[in-house]
Design a protein around this motif. Structure first.
Motif, mmCIF file in Angstrom:
data_model
loop_
_atom_site.group_PDB
_atom_site.id
_atom_site.type_symbol
_atom_site.label_atom_id
_atom_site.label_comp_id
_atom_site.label_asym_id
_atom_site.label_seq_id
_atom_site.Cartn_x
_atom_site.Cartn_y
_atom_site.Cartn_z
ATOM 1 N N VAL A 209 9.529 -2.794 0.615
ATOM 2 C CA VAL A 209 8.112 -2.815 0.251
ATOM 3 C C VAL A 209 7.309 -3.794 1.098
ATOM 4 O O VAL A 209 6.162 -4.103 0.778
ATOM 5 N N LEU A 210 7.873 -4.280 2.196
ATOM 6 C CA LEU A 210 7.163 -5.255 3.024
ATOM 7 C C LEU A 210 7.485 -4.989 4.488
ATOM 8 O O LEU A 210 8.653 -4.921 4.882
ATOM 9 N N ASN A 211 6.423 -4.847 5.295
ATOM 10 C CA ASN A 211 6.576 -4.525 6.710
ATOM 11 C C ASN A 211 5.691 -5.447 7.553
ATOM 12 O O ASN A 211 4.531 -5.699 7.198
ATOM 13 N N GLN B 258 -3.921 -9.849 20.697
ATOM 14 C CA GLN B 258 -2.753 -10.051 19.845
ATOM 15 C C GLN B 258 -3.157 -9.757 18.411
ATOM 16 O O GLN B 258 -4.133 -10.315 17.897
ATOM 17 N N GLU B 259 -2.390 -8.858 17.779
ATOM 18 C CA GLU B 259 -2.649 -8.545 16.384
ATOM 19 C C GLU B 259 -1.362 -8.670 15.586
ATOM 20 O O GLU B 259 -0.297 -8.227 16.031
ATOM 21 N N PHE B 260 -1.490 -9.279 14.403
ATOM 22 C CA PHE B 260 -0.388 -9.354 13.449
ATOM 23 C C PHE B 260 -0.816 -8.616 12.181
ATOM 24 O O PHE B 260 -1.938 -8.781 11.714
ATOM 25 N N GLN B 261 0.081 -7.812 11.651
ATOM 26 C CA GLN B 261 -0.180 -7.083 10.413
ATOM 27 C C GLN B 261 0.984 -7.284 9.447
ATOM 28 O O GLN B 261 2.147 -7.276 9.865
ATOM 29 N N LEU B 262 0.659 -7.464 8.177
ATOM 30 C CA LEU B 262 1.651 -7.518 7.116
ATOM 31 C C LEU B 262 1.243 -6.494 6.063
ATOM 32 O O LEU B 262 0.177 -6.612 5.454
ATOM 33 N N LEU B 263 2.076 -5.471 5.910
ATOM 34 C CA LEU B 263 1.789 -4.392 4.973
ATOM 35 C C LEU B 263 2.820 -4.404 3.862
ATOM 36 O O LEU B 263 4.021 -4.587 4.117
ATOM 37 N N GLY B 264 2.338 -4.218 2.635
ATOM 38 C CA GLY B 264 3.288 -4.250 1.536
ATOM 39 C C GLY B 264 2.790 -3.583 0.276
ATOM 40 O O GLY B 264 1.648 -3.125 0.192
ATOM 41 N N SER B 265 3.702 -3.530 -0.697
ATOM 42 C CA SER B 265 3.390 -3.009 -2.025
ATOM 43 C C SER B 265 3.907 -3.996 -3.058
ATOM 44 O O SER B 265 4.859 -4.748 -2.804
ATOM 45 N N ALA B 266 3.275 -4.007 -4.222
ATOM 46 C CA ALA B 266 3.680 -4.923 -5.294
ATOM 47 C C ALA B 266 3.334 -4.303 -6.638
ATOM 48 O O ALA B 266 2.653 -3.287 -6.726
ATOM 49 N N PHE B 267 3.833 -4.956 -7.686
ATOM 50 C CA PHE B 267 3.558 -4.558 -9.062
ATOM 51 C C PHE B 267 3.922 -3.084 -9.286
ATOM 52 O O PHE B 267 3.096 -2.279 -9.739
ATOM 53 N N ASP B 268 5.179 -2.769 -8.929
ATOM 54 C CA ASP B 268 5.682 -1.404 -9.110
ATOM 55 C C ASP B 268 4.779 -0.368 -8.426
ATOM 56 O O ASP B 268 4.433 0.675 -8.998
ATOM 57 N N ASP B 269 4.395 -0.687 -7.207
ATOM 58 C CA ASP B 269 3.590 0.199 -6.361
ATOM 59 C C ASP B 269 2.169 0.415 -6.866
ATOM 60 O O ASP B 269 1.465 1.323 -6.391
ATOM 61 N N LYS B 270 1.723 -0.414 -7.798
ATOM 62 C CA LYS B 270 0.326 -0.318 -8.212
ATOM 63 C C LYS B 270 -0.609 -0.932 -7.173
ATOM 64 O O LYS B 270 -1.790 -0.578 -7.093
ATOM 65 N N SER C 272 -10.190 -13.060 14.452
ATOM 66 C CA SER C 272 -10.540 -12.580 13.118
ATOM 67 C C SER C 272 -9.321 -12.553 12.222
ATOM 68 O O SER C 272 -8.181 -12.481 12.690
ATOM 69 N N VAL C 273 -9.576 -12.607 10.929
ATOM 70 C CA VAL C 273 -8.556 -12.386 9.901
ATOM 71 C C VAL C 273 -9.096 -11.332 8.959
ATOM 72 O O VAL C 273 -10.307 -11.237 8.729
ATOM 73 N N PHE C 274 -8.203 -10.494 8.421
ATOM 74 C CA PHE C 274 -8.673 -9.395 7.585
ATOM 75 C C PHE C 274 -7.658 -9.105 6.487
ATOM 76 O O PHE C 274 -6.473 -9.456 6.579
ATOM 77 N N GLY C 275 -8.146 -8.448 5.461
ATOM 78 C CA GLY C 275 -7.278 -8.013 4.375
ATOM 79 C C GLY C 275 -7.902 -6.856 3.622
ATOM 80 O O GLY C 275 -9.129 -6.770 3.508
ATOM 81 N N GLN C 276 -7.067 -5.953 3.159
ATOM 82 C CA GLN C 276 -7.550 -4.824 2.367
ATOM 83 C C GLN C 276 -6.466 -4.447 1.365
ATOM 84 O O GLN C 276 -5.284 -4.429 1.701
ATOM 85 N N ALA C 277 -6.871 -4.156 0.145
ATOM 86 C CA ALA C 277 -5.906 -3.868 -0.921
ATOM 87 C C ALA C 277 -6.372 -2.678 -1.744
ATOM 88 O O ALA C 277 -7.558 -2.523 -2.033
ATOM 89 N N ASP C 278 -5.395 -1.826 -2.114
ATOM 90 C CA ASP C 278 -5.637 -0.694 -3.013
ATOM 91 C C ASP C 278 -4.964 -0.989 -4.348
ATOM 92 O O ASP C 278 -3.761 -1.298 -4.393
ATOM 93 N N TRP C 279 -5.728 -0.871 -5.423
ATOM 94 C CA TRP C 279 -5.154 -1.017 -6.757
ATOM 95 C C TRP C 279 -5.181 0.344 -7.450
ATOM 96 O O TRP C 279 -6.238 0.935 -7.649
ATOM 97 N N HIS C 280 -3.994 0.851 -7.764
ATOM 98 C CA HIS C 280 -3.855 2.159 -8.404
ATOM 99 C C HIS C 280 -3.805 1.944 -9.922
ATOM 100 O O HIS C 280 -2.782 1.526 -10.463
ATOM 101 N N PHE C 281 -4.904 2.240 -10.595
ATOM 102 C CA PHE C 281 -4.957 2.075 -12.041
ATOM 103 C C PHE C 281 -3.973 3.023 -12.728
ATOM 104 O O PHE C 281 -3.346 2.675 -13.730
ATOM 105 N N ASP C 282 -3.861 4.221 -12.205
ATOM 106 C CA ASP C 282 -2.915 5.203 -12.718
ATOM 107 C C ASP C 282 -2.655 6.187 -11.587
ATOM 108 O O ASP C 282 -2.906 5.884 -10.416
ATOM 109 N N ASP C 283 -2.188 7.352 -11.908
ATOM 110 C CA ASP C 283 -1.873 8.331 -10.871
ATOM 111 C C ASP C 283 -3.116 8.925 -10.223
ATOM 112 O O ASP C 283 -3.010 9.640 -9.207
ATOM 113 N N TYR C 284 -4.307 8.622 -10.759
ATOM 114 C CA TYR C 284 -5.508 9.297 -10.282
ATOM 115 C C TYR C 284 -6.595 8.352 -9.766
ATOM 116 O O TYR C 284 -7.326 8.701 -8.842
#
Length: 854
Positions: free
Chosen positions: A347-349, A395-407, A459-471
């Motif tokens: 879950v972490l790249n 030069q770009e660094f990226q850290l991609l991941g998932s947490a909270f049971d993929d929510k 620059s520094v950046f961040g973006q997050a998706d929060w899945h409330f449910d399946d929809y």
């Protein structure tokens, strides 16, 4: 007048009754449903239909099927993309998305469309005509991408990805021939080096065809002109690009991949020839002709500037007069990139992208399209002229991941960029012997201008998706950017002691621009040197000494936070709809401000222009339906611009004209983009795109240069001495103009059918594209003239045979089958000369291509 908030409300509410945004896929032979398309528009792999971004995506195979051979062909098939095969009279890349881009392509200007090749930012226009060689995918992201892709993406971004090395030997080759002596060839070979651990891939390409514009010398030229100018006979608008790519992929461990990529490209071709069209029905135009015709142009050439333009126009669209040599545009680009991809856990790249890019370029611009030595610029004249050379590192660094049971899905990162241009000097000669009817007196106006630029950004950046449910999903993101820009402008004037081979040239008492050659015109030395000008300001402490303004350096820095927010709702199995995705996105972006290379007519100092800021409000809906036989994607957007950067004309204290970048305080663009693909039967595919736009400049203050009438200069204007007389610099309100490169409407239709036989498959395809009211002007009178506001239409067809094993493919093709000709660019100078330089699209082209895979 409808208020802007009401416009937003109308458009966003309309989205509830329409559908959403996407792609133009093509279908595999015999395919019964549309395939899932994977995109990386948000820095990670995800389904196109689940991405809350207005994006069009193409695989390498679909590019071939559609006949898209380079980046400029995206204009035909992608909503709101305008990407020509050159800019002005050069072959530099010039991309616009939703009417946003950059007409200026100097090293001190940036485009509002970011182009990325294998995640490496292409910062300069040289080498930005990307050929589709060994391409895995192309993605076009429309609208500001300021959070994940940073500054200079107010219009959007174009992402190219090439195929990576594989663990099996293989390859492909292609040859394409056609009219205008067209011959394109590509060769790709994939070679495993150490089993499935170390692999390599190599590609070579060449694209070449003769030009369709020819310069010629008319038989009835006035005697004065024949003795004054070296009229040039030759070919314009040819294409000659070649290059290659070498890749190494090392699977260092099960969870660690390293990709090393070297890319080389070279362009060595003629300039783009311009037709010339006379525009005399706009009051106040043609100040240069008013000043120079009586004393310089007519005595020296026998005809006026307008007469010379009409001569060019009388030859037809594809025949011109020219005199500036060499007829050339050159570019050479080297790029080296290293990508490290580490899958830390399930879950972490982590990803690192390091790149170095070197771009060198130069051209000859005959700006006025008249054929006499009036307005031109060249990097190849010698005597100090040199091609621009830009080196950049990122030069770009990226850290991609998932947490909270993929929510929660997230990406965070940092980006650093530095760029330096340490060369780039151009001369701008204007030479007329016989001025004032004196045979040995020349009007000679020239300079050597060099620009050195340094750009640094982090620059520094961040973006997050929060899945409330399946929809339901909410996305939040932000980017902080800091940048510093520095420009050094070096300005030199002709060395009088070196102007004549006999050493006896002298400045006339009339003006510094009138030079006497006592030993005759044949003694003029075109390879003379240049020196620092003398300060002529009476109250200046350096009066009579070398002008301290000849070498100017300015530096500025800026910082910006660009946030975004999106909310989306997906749907499964609702009625005839198999899948749906509705989203609302609000995104912010900005385009770098900077330092101009034009100077103030009073102070002689270089100026600056402000950053362009944009807020985009977008509603979209994406849908697959009828057992995935229909894909319908729509976006409705409203884009609010502050300090939009637009191109205008400025005049220097010595009387030279140049394009300049200034800010329009307030403007907006709104529109709707619809893309649809349907499979009525298993072997038939229909594609339809429809786009409607509306743009308005609400506040745009500029200056216009005019002749001074007999009644005297108007109170609101300022007099400027040009070396051939005075002109007036007058304020003008340009808020009623059309936005550049933004069509009112765009239509694209295509149909292809697959016939299965025992001898392989046969696939006929026909496509039609049409754009209305596309404006390509930049000075005030050119925009009023209507010369650059055109409809653009293209009808193309392809007939393909695929062998039963799919290893061989042979295609016959024809583009612009109706031979429709329209203005696609040029150099608008109506304010200056009452003439318009225009370049036209390709005539009808046709040919055949053969490809083999192994």
């Amino acid at each position: 007048m409808i208020s802007r908030p009401r416009i937003i409300a109308i458009q966003l509410s309309a989205a509830l009754g329409i559908t959403s945004v996407g792609l133009v896929p093509t279908v595999a032979l015999g395919q019964a449903m549309l395939e899932e398309v994977v995109v990386t528009a948000r820095k990670r792999e995800e389904s196109l239909q689940e991405t809350p971004v207005a994006v069009s995506a193409f695989t390498g195979k679909s590019l071939q099927e559609l006949g898209l051979t380079n980046i400029s062909d995206l204009t035909k098939v992608v909503p709101n993309v305008d990407m020509g095969i050159g800019n002005g009279t050069t072959g530099t890349g010039n991309a616009f998305i939703r009417g946003i881009g950059a007409r200026n392509t100097g090293v001190n200007y940036d485009s509002g469309v970011g182009i990325y090749v294998d995640n490496v930012y292409v910062s300069r226009a040289d080498g930005a005509i990307v050929d589709n060689v060994d391409v895995q995918s192309v993605q076009v992201l429309r609208g500001p991408q300021g959070t994940l892709f940073g500054k200079n993406t107010t219009g959007g971004a174009i992402l190219y990805a090439t195929n990576r090395p594989e663990d099996e030997f293989g390859g492909n080759a292609l040859v394409r021939v056609g009219n205008y002596n067209k011959i394109d060839s590509t060769l790709t070979v994939n070679v495993p080096l150490v089993g499935d651990t170390l692999m390599s891939r190599f590609s070579l390409y060449q694209t070449k065809n003769d030009g369709y514009v020819q310069s010629e010398i008319p038989d009835d030229l006035p005697p004065q002109a024949l003795g004054n100018f070296p009229f040039y006979e030759g070919e314009y608008n040819d294409i000659n690009r070649y290059g290659g790519q070498a890749q190494l992929r090392w699977l260092a461990a099960d969870d660690l991949t390293l990709d090393l990529n070297y890319n080389y490209g070279k362009t060595d071709q003629a300039a783009r020839g311009q037709n010339c069209e006379v525009v005399t029905d706009i009051p106040g135009t043609g100040w240069q002709g008013d000043l120079q015709n009586p004393f310089i142009v007519i005595p020296s050439t026998g005809e006026t500037i307008i007469d010379w333009c009409q001569r060019n126009d009388d030859l037809g669209k594809d025949k011109i007069m020219a005199n500036l040599e060499p007829n050339q545009y050159k570019a050479e680009v080297n790029t080296l990139a290293l990508t490290v991809d580490w899958e830390i856990t399930d879950v972490l790249n982590f990803k690192s992208i390091s790149a170095a890019r070197s771009a060198e370029g130069g051209e000859v611009n005959e700006l006025d399209a008249i054929g006499i030595a009036l307005l031109g610029r060249t990097n190849f004249a010698g005597n100090g002229a040199e091609q621009r050379n830009t080196d950049s590192y990122s030069q770009e660094f990226q850290l991609l991941g998932s947490a909270f049971d993929d929510k929660l899905d997230y990406v965070v990162g940092a980006f650093g960029f530095t760029e330096k241009t340490d060369k780039g000097a151009a001369t701008s000669p204007s030479l007329f012997f016989g001025a004032l009817t004196i045979p040995n007196l020349a009007f000679y106006q020239s300079n050597l201008t060099k620009l050195e630029a340094k750009n640094t950004s982090a620059s520094v950046f961040g973006q997050a998706d929060w899945h409330f449910d399946d929809y339901w999903t909410v996305t939040l993101g932000a980017r902080y950017t800091w940048e510093e820009r520095e420009v050094t402008r070096t300005f030199r004037v002709p060395d009088i002691s070196d102007l004549a081979t006999t050493g006896d040239a002298s400045v006339s008492p009339i003006s510094d621009t009138f030079i006497d050659f006592p030993s005759g015109p044949e003694t003029f030395n075109p390879n003379h040197g240049y020196v620092v000008d003398i300060d002529t300001r009476p109250l200046s402490p350096t009066f009579g000494m070398p002008d301290p303004r000849a070498d100017q350096t300015r530096k500025l820095d800026d910082s910006k936070i660009t946030p975004m927010m999106s909310i989306q709702r997906t749907f499964d199995g609702v009625g005839f709809m198999d899948f749906g995705n509705a989203y609302l996105t609000i995104a912010n972006g900005f385009l770098s401000g900077g330092i101009t290379d034009t100077v103030d007519t009073i102070t002689g100092l270089v100026g600056e222009y402000d950053p362009e800021e944009v807020w985009n409000y977008e509603i979209g809906f994406k849908m697959d339906a009828w057992e995935r036989k229909l894909r319908l994607n729509t976006a409705i957007f409203y884009t609010d611009y502050t300090d939009r950067q637009l191109t205008t004309i400025r005049i220097s204290p010595e009387g030279r004209i140049a394009g300049a970048l200034i800010n329009a305080k307030s403007s907006y663009i709104s529109g709707i983009e619809m893309e649809a693909v349907i499979l009525p039967t298993d072997n038939l595919q229909l594609t339809a795109n429809v786009t409607f736009n509306h743009g308005k400049i609400e506040e745009y203050d500029d200056f216009r240069i005019e002749s001074i009438p007999a009644s005297g200069i108007r109170p609101e204007c300022t007099a400027i001495e040009t070396g051939a007389g005075e002109v007036a610099n007058c304020p003008i309100d340009r808020s009623d103009e059309d936005l550049p490169r933004l069509p009112d409407s765009i239509f694209y239709l295509a149909a292809q059918y697959t016939f299965e036989t025992n001898y392989g498959s046969v696939v006929p395809m026909i496509s039609w594209s049409y754009r209305t009211n596309l404006q390509n002007c930049f000075d005030a009178s050119s925009c009023l003239s209507g010369v650059y506001k055109v409809d653009q239409e293209d009808l193309s067809a392809r007939l393909t045979w695929n062998s039963p094993d799919m290893n061989w493919r042979v295609t016959g093709f024809g583009n612009n089958l109706t031979d429709d000709r329209y203005v696609q660019g040029g150099t608008p100078l109506v304010d200056v000369t009452s003439t318009a330089g225009t370049t036209y699209n390709l005539p009808r082209t046709y040919g055949i291509e053969a490809a083999y895979n192994w």
